[in-house]
Design a protein around this motif. Sequence first.
Motif, PDB file in Angstrom:
ATOM      1  N   ALA A 256       0.831  -1.205   0.000  1.00 52.64           N
ATOM      2  CA  ALA A 256       0.000   0.000   0.000  1.00 52.64           C
ATOM      3  C   ALA A 256       0.865   1.255   0.000  1.00 52.64           C
ATOM      4  N   THR A 257       1.943   1.243   0.781  1.00 51.65           N
ATOM      5  CA  THR A 257       2.847   2.393   0.841  1.00 51.65           C
ATOM      6  C   THR A 257       3.499   2.622  -0.520  1.00 51.65           C
ATOM      7  N   PHE A 258       3.930   1.535  -1.162  1.00 50.27           N
ATOM      8  CA  PHE A 258       4.534   1.668  -2.489  1.00 50.27           C
ATOM      9  C   PHE A 258       3.545   2.290  -3.478  1.00 50.27           C
ATOM     10  N   HIS A 259       2.339   1.734  -3.543  1.00 47.47           N
ATOM     11  CA  HIS A 259       1.333   2.243  -4.485  1.00 47.47           C
ATOM     12  C   HIS A 259       1.032   3.721  -4.240  1.00 47.47           C
ATOM     13  N   ASN A 260       0.781   4.062  -2.981  1.00 48.82           N
ATOM     14  CA  ASN A 260       0.245   5.387  -2.660  1.00 48.82           C
ATOM     15  C   ASN A 260       1.303   6.471  -2.593  1.00 48.82           C
ATOM     16  N   VAL A 261       2.561   6.092  -2.351  1.00 50.42           N
ATOM     17  CA  VAL A 261       3.609   7.093  -2.138  1.00 50.42           C
ATOM     18  C   VAL A 261       4.672   7.027  -3.236  1.00 50.42           C
ATOM     19  N   PHE A 262       5.414   5.934  -3.283  1.00 46.63           N
ATOM     20  CA  PHE A 262       6.573   5.865  -4.176  1.00 46.63           C
ATOM     21  C   PHE A 262       6.169   5.643  -5.632  1.00 46.63           C
ATOM     22  N   ALA A 263       5.156   4.837  -5.871  1.00 48.36           N
ATOM     23  CA  ALA A 263       4.657   4.654  -7.241  1.00 48.36           C
ATOM     24  C   ALA A 263       3.556   5.681  -7.474  1.00 48.36           C
ATOM     25  N   HIS A 264       3.973   6.937  -7.578  1.00 47.35           N
ATOM     26  CA  HIS A 264       3.005   8.016  -7.743  1.00 47.35           C
ATOM     27  C   HIS A 264       1.977   7.609  -8.797  1.00 47.35           C
ATOM     28  N   PRO A 265       0.697   7.879  -8.560  1.00 44.94           N
ATOM     29  CA  PRO A 265      -0.339   7.347  -9.460  1.00 44.94           C
ATOM     30  C   PRO A 265      -0.147   7.693 -10.926  1.00 44.94           C
ATOM     31  N   LEU A 266       0.504   8.823 -11.214  1.00 46.80           N
ATOM     32  CA  LEU A 266       0.648   9.176 -12.622  1.00 46.80           C
ATOM     33  C   LEU A 266       1.596   8.243 -13.347  1.00 46.80           C
ATOM     34  N   TRP A 267       2.712   7.853 -12.706  1.00 50.24           N
ATOM     35  CA  TRP A 267       3.606   6.988 -13.474  1.00 50.24           C
ATOM     36  C   TRP A 267       3.254   5.521 -13.337  1.00 50.24           C
ATOM     37  N   LEU A 268       2.526   5.155 -12.299  1.00 47.76           N
ATOM     38  CA  LEU A 268       2.083   3.764 -12.190  1.00 47.76           C
ATOM     39  C   LEU A 268       0.878   3.510 -13.091  1.00 47.76           C
ATOM     40  N   TYR A 269      -0.108   4.394 -13.029  1.00 45.20           N
ATOM     41  CA  TYR A 269      -1.364   4.173 -13.737  1.00 45.20           C
ATOM     42  C   TYR A 269      -1.521   5.018 -15.005  1.00 45.20           C
ATOM     43  N   HIS A 270      -0.866   6.174 -15.051  1.00 42.79           N
ATOM     44  CA  HIS A 270      -1.031   7.091 -16.179  1.00 42.79           C
ATOM     45  C   HIS A 270       0.335   7.596 -16.650  1.00 42.79           C
ATOM     46  N   PRO A 271       1.175   6.694 -17.174  1.00 41.68           N
ATOM     47  CA  PRO A 271       2.537   7.100 -17.539  1.00 41.68           C
ATOM     48  C   PRO A 271       2.584   8.175 -18.622  1.00 41.68           C
ATOM     49  N   ALA A 272       1.621   8.178 -19.513  1.00 45.56           N
ATOM     50  CA  ALA A 272       1.630   9.205 -20.562  1.00 45.56           C
ATOM     51  C   ALA A 272       1.451  10.594 -19.950  1.00 45.56           C
ATOM     52  N   GLU A 273       0.635  10.675 -18.911  1.00 46.09           N
ATOM     53  CA  GLU A 273       0.442  11.962 -18.237  1.00 46.09           C
ATOM     54  C   GLU A 273       1.703  12.374 -17.484  1.00 46.09           C
ATOM     55  N   ALA A 274       2.390  11.384 -16.894  1.00 45.88           N
ATOM     56  CA  ALA A 274       3.663  11.675 -16.216  1.00 45.88           C
ATOM     57  C   ALA A 274       4.688  12.203 -17.216  1.00 45.88           C
ATOM     58  N   ASP A 275       4.693  11.637 -18.425  1.00 43.90           N
ATOM     59  CA  ASP A 275       5.618  12.107 -19.466  1.00 43.90           C
ATOM     60  C   ASP A 275       5.426  13.596 -19.761  1.00 43.90           C
ATOM     61  N   GLY A 276       4.169  14.037 -19.677  1.00 43.67           N
ATOM     62  CA  GLY A 276       3.882  15.437 -19.950  1.00 43.67           C
ATOM     63  C   GLY A 276       4.266  16.368 -18.813  1.00 43.67           C
ATOM     64  N   ARG A 277       4.384  15.830 -17.611  1.00 41.83           N
ATOM     65  CA  ARG A 277       4.670  16.670 -16.441  1.00 41.83           C
ATOM     66  C   ARG A 277       6.150  16.693 -16.066  1.00 41.83           C
ATOM     67  N   TYR A 278       6.827  15.576 -16.296  1.00 40.61           N
ATOM     68  CA  TYR A 278       8.188  15.439 -15.778  1.00 40.61           C
ATOM     69  C   TYR A 278       9.173  15.140 -16.907  1.00 40.61           C
ATOM     70  N   LYS A 279      10.419  15.519 -16.680  1.00 39.92           N
ATOM     71  CA  LYS A 279      11.464  15.216 -17.671  1.00 39.92           C
ATOM     72  C   LYS A 279      12.571  14.448 -16.969  1.00 39.92           C
TER      73      LYS A 279
END
Length: 288
Positions: A256-279
Motif C-alpha cells: 500500500a505504501t509503495f502504491h500510494n507514495v513511491f509509485a506516484h499514481p501518474l507513473w504507475l497508472y497514467h505514464p503518458a500523463e507523467a511524461d507530460g509533467r516530468y522530464k
Amino acid sequence: TKIAINADWSSLNSLNGIVDVVDGRRFFFKFHQVEGEEATVEEYYRAELLQRAGLPVDMPVMICRRPGHQILLYTFRSDRQLATLCLAIERREDDAETSRVARLEADLNQLTGRIYIETLHESSAELARKEAIHQLFHNRLVSPDVPRKVGGRVDRFYAGQTMALPGAELSFAEFADRHWTVNGVEYPSTLAQLFEESRRVLDPGQLGASGAVVAHGDAHNANVWVEERGEAARLVLFDPAFAGEHVPALLADVKATFHNVFAHPLWLYHPAEADGRYKVTVAVTDKR
C-alpha cells in the motif's frame, strides 16, 4: 442477465465488472488471474478475519475460493475508489477535498494501527508460509521449483531483455550491475544485489520469526471505497485477496505504501500523463 467488464485503469493484474441477475439485483465482481502464477496463487479472500478484528471491510455476498476460479461478488455500490478521488484532487488541486480525504485517511490509519497493536502476536515460519500475502513478494521473486535463486518475474520480465535508455542501450545483466545516482543521491546497492537481498529477506520462513498481525495486506487506494455518508463518511476496504491472521507485521503495509507514495499514481497508472509533467535525463558510465 447481463455482465460487463470495467475498463478500469487501477486494475493492473485483476479484472472487475458488474453483473445483473434475474431477480433484479446488481453485483460488483473482482478477481485476480496472473499468467504464469497459477501454481503459486493461494488467495483466500478472508474478509471475515478483517471484520472480526474490527476493520471496516466491504463483505462479499459470494466467494469462490477454488484455485484458479477465485472470485468475489459484492452488492453493487456507487461509491468511488479512494484512488479515483485522489487522482481528481491531483488534477484540480482541490484544497477543501484534500483536507477531507486527509481526515478520512487519518481516521482509518488510527483504527488500523490500534487493531495491529491489539492483534500483534508471536508467529512462526510454519504460520508465515501459509499466508497469501507472500504471493505479492517472495513468490514473485523466485520460481516454484528453485526457491533459493532469484527467478520468477525477474526472469520472465527482465532476463535477456535490452534496457533502452535515452542515449544508451544495455543488456539487463549490464543494467542490473550498475550503481545508481538519482537526483544527486548515490545508492549503495545495484539492482542485482537488491533482488538477491529481497529474495533472502522476504523469505516467509525468515519473516516468521517476527511479530504478526491481522491485516488486509493490499490496502492501497484502489482497494478502498470512499463511503459517502455526509458527516459520517468513512473509508472501507475491499478485495481482501491477501488478507490473513498471521501477516508479518513489517510486511502488512509495504505494498500500500509503495502504491500510494513511491509509485506516484501518474507513473504507475497514467505514464503518458507523467511524461507530460516530468522530464528525465540519464547518463551511463561503465559502473554507474
